[in-house]
Design a protein around this motif. Structure first.
Motif, PDB file in Angstrom:
ATOM      1  N   ALA A   4       0.737  -1.194   0.059  1.00 17.36           N
ATOM      2  CA  ALA A   4       0.023   0.027  -0.002  1.00 17.36           C
ATOM      3  C   ALA A   4       0.957   1.164  -0.068  1.00 17.36           C
ATOM      4  N   LEU A   5       1.946   1.311   0.786  1.00 16.70           N
ATOM      5  CA  LEU A   5       2.831   2.416   0.715  1.00 16.70           C
ATOM      6  C   LEU A   5       3.550   2.639  -0.501  1.00 16.70           C
ATOM      7  N   THR A   6       3.924   1.625  -0.968  1.00 12.10           N
ATOM      8  CA  THR A   6       4.683   1.635  -2.322  1.00 12.10           C
ATOM      9  C   THR A   6       3.674   2.200  -3.402  1.00 12.10           C
ATOM     10  N   GLN A  38       7.491  11.789   3.685  1.00 11.55           N
ATOM     11  CA  GLN A  38       6.814  11.036   4.598  1.00 11.55           C
ATOM     12  C   GLN A  38       6.346   9.485   4.457  1.00 11.55           C
ATOM     13  N   VAL A  39       5.998   9.553   3.176  1.00  7.66           N
ATOM     14  CA  VAL A  39       5.637   8.060   2.791  1.00  7.66           C
ATOM     15  C   VAL A  39       6.649   7.359   2.735  1.00  7.66           C
ATOM     16  N   ALA A  40       7.881   7.781   1.985  1.00  7.70           N
ATOM     17  CA  ALA A  40       9.281   7.257   2.019  1.00  7.70           C
ATOM     18  C   ALA A  40       9.703   6.605   3.501  1.00  7.70           C
ATOM     19  N   ALA A  41       9.757   7.758   4.589  1.00  9.84           N
ATOM     20  CA  ALA A  41       9.937   7.020   5.923  1.00  9.84           C
ATOM     21  C   ALA A  41       9.039   6.216   6.222  1.00  9.84           C
ATOM     22  N   LEU A  71       7.420   3.726   4.518  1.00 11.02           N
ATOM     23  CA  LEU A  71       7.960   2.664   3.615  1.00 11.02           C
ATOM     24  C   LEU A  71       9.355   2.215   4.337  1.00 11.02           C
ATOM     25  N   ASP A  72      10.441   2.976   4.721  1.00  8.50           N
ATOM     26  CA  ASP A  72      11.405   2.467   5.125  1.00  8.50           C
ATOM     27  C   ASP A  72      11.061   1.797   6.520  1.00  8.50           C
ATOM     28  N   GLN A  73      10.427   2.057   7.381  1.00 10.99           N
ATOM     29  CA  GLN A  73      10.092   1.649   8.638  1.00 10.99           C
ATOM     30  C   GLN A  73       9.373   0.298   8.612  1.00 10.99           C
ATOM     31  N   ALA A  74       8.501   0.164   7.571  1.00  8.66           N
ATOM     32  CA  ALA A  74       7.630  -1.071   7.085  1.00  8.66           C
ATOM     33  C   ALA A  74       8.617  -2.086   6.744  1.00  8.66           C
ATOM     34  N   ARG A  75       9.657  -1.642   5.832  1.00 15.56           N
ATOM     35  CA  ARG A  75      10.797  -2.847   5.537  1.00 15.56           C
ATOM     36  C   ARG A  75      11.535  -3.045   6.471  1.00 15.56           C
TER      37      ARG A  75
END
Length: 110
Positions: A20-22, A54-57, A59-63
């Motif tokens: 979803a974030l991607t 914000q979305v990139a951060a 996404l990094d947290q989810a990864r």
């Protein structure tokens, strides 16, 4: 529910969140690419740049959470799941229920 089931559920939820974030990140990038906004001089540009970051951060947290969950699954397969990586004591069931991928007990996490 067993620890392995909790971890599998957390892994599935994390994969869904990454997907979803991607998609959201791709939409933000596409929207900014199709716009003639100049991030530096356009008042809306700062908002677009902020949203992208914000979305990139997130996404990094989810990864990273996915890496942590996969590590916890490996610990479970090796029989080390639920033991603190710092002190060796058992991690409280409440902590593992809240954060199945936890590597440390609450005392060592502080």
């Amino acid at each position: 529910m067993t620890a392995a089931q909790d971890l599998a559920r957390t892994r599935a939820e994390t994969l869904a969140q990454i997907a979803a974030l991607t998609a959201e990140f791709d939409e933000v990038v596409a929207a900014s690419a199709s716009s003639n906004a100049d991030d530096e001089h356009d008042p809306e540009g700062a908002t677009i740049a902020f949203e992208r970051q914000q979305v990139a951060a997130l996404l990094d947290q989810a990864r990273q959470r996915l890496v942590d969950v996969d590590d916890a699954l490996a610990r479970a397969a090796a029989g080390d799941y639920g033991r603190c990586a710092e002190c060796g004591r058992e991690i409280a069931a409440e902590r593992l229920a809240a954060r199945p991928q936890a590597r440390t007990c609450i005392d060592c996490a502080r």
